[in-house]
Design a protein around this motif. Structure first.
Motif, PDB file in Angstrom:
ATOM      1  N   PHE A 164     -29.987 161.625   7.052  1.00  0.00           N
ATOM      2  CA  PHE A 164     -30.804 162.753   6.612  1.00  0.00           C
ATOM      3  C   PHE A 164     -32.276 162.301   6.661  1.00  0.00           C
ATOM      4  O   PHE A 164     -32.882 161.952   5.649  1.00  0.00           O
ATOM      5  N   PRO A 165     -32.845 162.308   7.862  1.00  0.00           N
ATOM      6  CA  PRO A 165     -34.198 161.771   8.056  1.00  0.00           C
ATOM      7  C   PRO A 165     -35.291 162.558   7.343  1.00  0.00           C
ATOM      8  O   PRO A 165     -36.374 162.011   7.091  1.00  0.00           O
ATOM      9  N   SER A 166     -35.036 163.821   7.002  1.00  0.00           N
ATOM     10  CA  SER A 166     -36.076 164.643   6.369  1.00  0.00           C
ATOM     11  C   SER A 166     -36.006 164.660   4.837  1.00  0.00           C
ATOM     12  O   SER A 166     -36.795 165.338   4.179  1.00  0.00           O
ATOM     13  N   TYR A 167     -35.094 163.899   4.283  1.00  0.00           N
ATOM     14  CA  TYR A 167     -34.992 163.889   2.817  1.00  0.00           C
ATOM     15  C   TYR A 167     -36.284 163.338   2.190  1.00  0.00           C
ATOM     16  O   TYR A 167     -36.912 162.392   2.710  1.00  0.00           O
ATOM     17  N   THR A 168     -36.670 163.949   1.061  1.00  0.00           N
ATOM     18  CA  THR A 168     -37.795 163.443   0.274  1.00  0.00           C
ATOM     19  C   THR A 168     -37.251 162.542  -0.837  1.00  0.00           C
ATOM     20  O   THR A 168     -36.031 162.411  -1.022  1.00  0.00           O
ATOM     21  N   LEU A 169     -38.176 161.969  -1.577  1.00  0.00           N
ATOM     22  CA  LEU A 169     -37.735 161.154  -2.720  1.00  0.00           C
ATOM     23  C   LEU A 169     -36.905 162.002  -3.685  1.00  0.00           C
ATOM     24  O   LEU A 169     -35.886 161.535  -4.198  1.00  0.00           O
ATOM     25  N   ALA A 170     -37.347 163.245  -3.906  1.00  0.00           N
ATOM     26  CA  ALA A 170     -36.601 164.141  -4.793  1.00  0.00           C
ATOM     27  C   ALA A 170     -35.214 164.433  -4.243  1.00  0.00           C
ATOM     28  O   ALA A 170     -34.232 164.517  -5.001  1.00  0.00           O
ATOM     29  N   ASP A 171     -35.102 164.569  -2.928  1.00  0.00           N
ATOM     30  CA  ASP A 171     -33.795 164.802  -2.314  1.00  0.00           C
ATOM     31  C   ASP A 171     -32.898 163.578  -2.466  1.00  0.00           C
ATOM     32  O   ASP A 171     -31.707 163.698  -2.772  1.00  0.00           O
ATOM     33  N   ASP A 172     -33.487 162.413  -2.181  1.00  0.00           N
ATOM     34  CA  ASP A 172     -32.715 161.176  -2.340  1.00  0.00           C
ATOM     35  C   ASP A 172     -32.192 161.041  -3.771  1.00  0.00           C
ATOM     36  O   ASP A 172     -31.062 160.593  -4.001  1.00  0.00           O
ATOM     37  N   PHE A 173     -33.026 161.465  -4.705  1.00  0.00           N
ATOM     38  CA  PHE A 173     -32.654 161.359  -6.115  1.00  0.00           C
ATOM     39  C   PHE A 173     -31.515 162.330  -6.447  1.00  0.00           C
ATOM     40  O   PHE A 173     -30.508 161.936  -7.045  1.00  0.00           O
ATOM     41  N   SER A 174     -31.672 163.580  -6.061  1.00  0.00           N
ATOM     42  CA  SER A 174     -30.670 164.597  -6.416  1.00  0.00           C
ATOM     43  C   SER A 174     -29.344 164.389  -5.683  1.00  0.00           C
ATOM     44  O   SER A 174     -28.290 164.754  -6.197  1.00  0.00           O
ATOM     45  N   HIS A 175     -29.402 163.806  -4.464  1.00  0.00           N
ATOM     46  CA  HIS A 175     -28.170 163.539  -3.708  1.00  0.00           C
ATOM     47  C   HIS A 175     -27.702 162.100  -3.887  1.00  0.00           C
ATOM     48  O   HIS A 175     -26.700 161.706  -3.293  1.00  0.00           O
ATOM     49  N   SER A 176     -28.438 161.309  -4.666  1.00  0.00           N
ATOM     50  CA  SER A 176     -28.112 159.920  -4.970  1.00  0.00           C
ATOM     51  C   SER A 176     -27.946 159.076  -3.710  1.00  0.00           C
ATOM     52  O   SER A 176     -26.941 158.399  -3.509  1.00  0.00           O
ATOM     53  N   CYS A 177     -29.004 159.101  -2.851  1.00  0.00           N
ATOM     54  CA  CYS A 177     -28.992 158.352  -1.602  1.00  0.00           C
ATOM     55  C   CYS A 177     -29.374 156.894  -1.853  1.00  0.00           C
ATOM     56  O   CYS A 177     -30.510 156.593  -2.244  1.00  0.00           O
ATOM     57  N   ASN A 178     -28.452 156.000  -1.629  1.00  0.00           N
ATOM     58  CA  ASN A 178     -28.702 154.576  -1.852  1.00  0.00           C
ATOM     59  C   ASN A 178     -29.703 154.003  -0.844  1.00  0.00           C
ATOM     60  O   ASN A 178     -30.619 153.265  -1.208  1.00  0.00           O
ATOM     61  N   THR A 179     -29.512 154.323   0.450  1.00  0.00           N
ATOM     62  CA  THR A 179     -30.331 153.695   1.493  1.00  0.00           C
ATOM     63  C   THR A 179     -31.802 154.052   1.367  1.00  0.00           C
ATOM     64  O   THR A 179     -32.674 153.211   1.629  1.00  0.00           O
ATOM     65  N   GLY A 180     -32.104 155.300   0.989  1.00  0.00           N
ATOM     66  CA  GLY A 180     -33.495 155.708   0.827  1.00  0.00           C
ATOM     67  C   GLY A 180     -34.180 154.900  -0.270  1.00  0.00           C
ATOM     68  O   GLY A 180     -35.319 154.450  -0.114  1.00  0.00           O
ATOM     69  N   PHE A 181     -33.519 154.686  -1.396  1.00  0.00           N
ATOM     70  CA  PHE A 181     -34.120 153.927  -2.492  1.00  0.00           C
ATOM     71  C   PHE A 181     -34.241 152.441  -2.135  1.00  0.00           C
ATOM     72  O   PHE A 181     -35.225 151.791  -2.505  1.00  0.00           O
ATOM     73  N   ILE A 182     -33.268 151.920  -1.421  1.00  0.00           N
ATOM     74  CA  ILE A 182     -33.350 150.503  -1.028  1.00  0.00           C
ATOM     75  C   ILE A 182     -34.518 150.293  -0.067  1.00  0.00           C
ATOM     76  O   ILE A 182     -35.332 149.368  -0.254  1.00  0.00           O
ATOM     77  N   ASP A 183     -34.623 151.147   0.953  1.00  0.00           N
ATOM     78  CA  ASP A 183     -35.703 150.990   1.937  1.00  0.00           C
ATOM     79  C   ASP A 183     -37.068 151.144   1.284  1.00  0.00           C
ATOM     80  O   ASP A 183     -37.976 150.325   1.503  1.00  0.00           O
ATOM     81  N   LYS A 184     -37.253 152.189   0.478  1.00  0.00           N
ATOM     82  CA  LYS A 184     -38.570 152.424  -0.124  1.00  0.00           C
ATOM     83  C   LYS A 184     -38.862 151.391  -1.205  1.00  0.00           C
ATOM     84  O   LYS A 184     -40.022 150.980  -1.379  1.00  0.00           O
ATOM     85  N   GLY A 185     -37.848 150.914  -1.902  1.00  0.00           N
ATOM     86  CA  GLY A 185     -38.072 149.889  -2.913  1.00  0.00           C
ATOM     87  C   GLY A 185     -38.509 148.579  -2.296  1.00  0.00           C
ATOM     88  O   GLY A 185     -39.449 147.927  -2.777  1.00  0.00           O
ATOM     89  N   LEU A 186     -37.832 148.172  -1.222  1.00  0.00           N
ATOM     90  CA  LEU A 186     -38.212 146.932  -0.560  1.00  0.00           C
ATOM     91  C   LEU A 186     -39.597 147.043   0.063  1.00  0.00           C
ATOM     92  O   LEU A 186     -40.319 146.041   0.203  1.00  0.00           O
TER      93      LEU A 186
END
Length: 591
Positions: free
Chosen positions: A394-416
């Motif tokens: 889901f390349p167009s997901y925002t941080l809010a989307d990652d949060f509401s859908h509980s996307c692990n990869t988005g948080f790992i990539d942005k956290g690192l």
């Protein structure tokens, strides 16, 4: 020649020659004296009398040689009475033996002796009182012990008249006892009764029995003034309601003591003990006093929490739930199952994606906004590979989307990309209080969010796995901090010393977190359990890999108005199932 003998009522007799070849038997019936008016038998009995007196004199002399005991009894036998001075026969002497059957005392005689006995007892003259009984030694000892063990300032014993408790041996008189003690208000009052019987000398006396002292002594035991056990004030909820009967609070309440410096008074009471049963308090002289502790719990909400946890723990799955009031930090409910270890406040395990609330706070402070595009890849690497519960890219997901859908990869990539090692630890501690030393009023375990050793460690912590250790108490506080915008350390009692966070959650960060949690509750992974709830709501699900073929652990944190809840069910599956259902039940009840 030998005279014919009359049958003797007693075994044994002595034959004595009177000097004329005749013999006289000297048994108990043979002890009789000549009647001088009987001329026909006088000559024979004159000799017999002399013989008897000689023989009897020898017997008396022998008895006197052994202390007079035999003399006492033989004279008594001659007189036809029983003058035993044993305890069961009263203080009677040889001159006081009754002659033949005795009539029971009259009512007037019973009233008179009862009055004298009670008067002597009341003024403390145990000797005089016991002398008016049929068992003076026993009565004297019992009255003396009672007086010593129950030290009264005044003792009034008032006859109340005849009572239907008498026997064939004599009537009964009721009486009222009023005992007053030093440094007490009020008096110990009770009713008792005594029976009046004839003594062996025919006098009316009190029949001694333990029930004369107190009617409850019929079954034995002893009465004394004793110090009561240390007072324990049963804690109540915030509204003063009792908290007994809640399985999760049984061990908790036993550990709740008065506040430091509170005055505790050990009471004293007149106690009946030694009957094989629990001691019975007959009269409290000084009531025990311990300041009542009012806990922050809400009995109504506690009941709902207990039931919710019980339902989700069916089948033996460990579970816990904690409800906190965001505006105060007060713990409103705390439940866990099975009983034993209080995992709600003392457990420790990774919280799964509920940790993304703190990771989001760190990212927002690092310049990422809810609308920043943070692609949700199907797989990413740290270099360890990571996946999502939801398959696909889901390349167009925002941080809010990652949060509401509980996307692990988005948080790992942005956290690192955005966060330095230790940033998550600092935000968790300074703004959410995780890692501080909490004192909630009972023993609890503090959360730990270690500084990662490498990128794999960091990646696992960004999504709430790895070495992070929290419990339902800690995560309920996270939800409460988002709702109110301020960390308030949870407490079970308001006099607990609270830890204060070094920093504060920025207002705009708190606002954005509430927005993302609201979206999750209405459109994201938490919408199913949160459906039907109105008002200010927010939630975040968490699913923790347990390893191997074991079912995942279910986590859920949420708030509704001024109520925040965290729940976890080990082996409960996805966060929106077991834990989400339990948390939603409490939110609905507290709305």
């Amino acid at each position: 020649m030998r005279e014919a003998q009359e049958p003797d009522d007693f075994a044994g007799y002595t034959e004595i020659d009177d000097g004329h070849g005749r013999f006289e038997d000297v048994g108990y019936r043979g002890v009789e004296f000549a009647d001088e008016a009987d001329e026909e038998v006088a000559p024979r009995r004159s000799g017999a009398r002399r013989a008897v007196l000689v023989a009897a004199g020898g017997v008396f002399a022998a008895l006197l040689a052994v202390g007079g005991y035999g003399l006492y009894n033989i004279v008594d036998a001659v007189q036809g009475g029983n003058t035993s001075s044993s305890d069961g026969g009263g203080a009677q002497g040889p001159d006081s033996a009754a002659k033949g059957p005795q009539e029971p005392p009259t009512a007037d005689q019973a009233a008179a002796v009862a009055k004298d006995f009670l008067a002597a007892w009341g003024r403390g003259d145990v000797t005089a009182a016991s002398a008016l009984t049929d068992k003076p030694e026993t009565a004297r000892a019992a009255l003396a012990v009672f007086r010593e063990n129950v030290p009264t300032r005044s003792l009034a014993l008032t006859p109340t008249g005849p009572v239907p408790a008498g026997t064939a041996s004599g009537p009964a008189v009721g009486f009222r006892v009023k005992a007053e003690f030093e440094n007490t208000t009020g008096a110990w009052e009770y009713d008792s009764a005594l029976s009046v019987v004839r003594s062996q000398d025919g006098k009316a006396v009190v029949h001694w029995a333990p029930t004369v002292l107190h009617p409850h002594l019929a079954t034995g035991g002893a009465i004394a003034v004793k110090q009561l056990p240390d007072p324990v004030s049963k804690p109540v909820d915030r509204n003063g309601k009792p908290l007994d009967g809640f399985p999760s609070l049984t061990a908790v309440l036993a550990k709740i003591g008065p506040a430091d410096g509170a005055t505790v008074v050990n009471g004293r009471a007149v106690v009946l003990s030694g009957t094989g049963r629990e001691p019975e308090q007959l009269f409290v002289l000084t009531p025990p006093s311990a300041p009542q502790v009012k806990l922050t719990l809400d009995a109504g909400l506690q009941q709902v929490a207990e039931e919710a946890v019980k339902q989700q723990a069916a089948g033996g799955k460990p579970a816990s739930l904690v409800a906190v009031q965001p505006s105060t930090g007060n713990i409103l409910a705390m439940a866990y199952s099975p009983s034993g270890h209080n995992r709600a406040v003392s457990g420790g395990q990774p919280p799964g994606s509920t940790m993304k609330v703190i990771t989001s706070a760190a990212l927002l402070e690092a310049g990422v906004s809810p609308d920043t595009v943070v692609p949700c890849k199907e797989t990413t690497f740290s270099p360890r590979p990571w996946h999502n519960d939801e398959p696909g890219n889901f390349p167009s997901y925002t941080l809010a989307d990652d949060f509401s859908h509980s996307c692990n990869t988005g948080f790992i990539d942005k956290g690192l990309e955005k966060l330095q090692p230790g940033t998550l630890t600092k935000v968790a501690r300074d703004q959410f209080g995780l890692g501080l030393e909490w004192h909630i009023g009972i023993d609890s375990r503090d959360a730990t969010v270690p500084v990662p050793a490498n990128n794999d460690d960091a990646a696992s912590e960004y999504i709430g796995q790895g070495r992070i250790q929290v419990n339902s108490l800690a995560m309920a506080s996270v939800a409460a901090t988002v709702q109110s915008g301020t960390f308030r350390q949870p407490v079970l009692r308001e006099d607990a010393k609270r830890a204060t966070a070094p920093g504060k959650l920025p207002a705009d960060v708190a606002r954005d977190l509430r927005s993302m949690m609201s979206k999750t509750a209405t459109q994201g992974t938490a919408r199913a359990p949160m459906s039907g709830l109105s008002g200010q709501i927010g939630a975040k699900t968490g699913t923790v890999e347990a390893g191997g073929s074991q079912a995942t652990n279910s986590w859920f944190i949420a708030y509704r108005g001024d109520l925040a809840v965290a729940a976890e069910v080990e082996g409960g599956g996805h966060g929106n199932s077991a834990a989400g259902v339990a948390a939603a039940q409490v939110l609905k009840a507290g709305g």
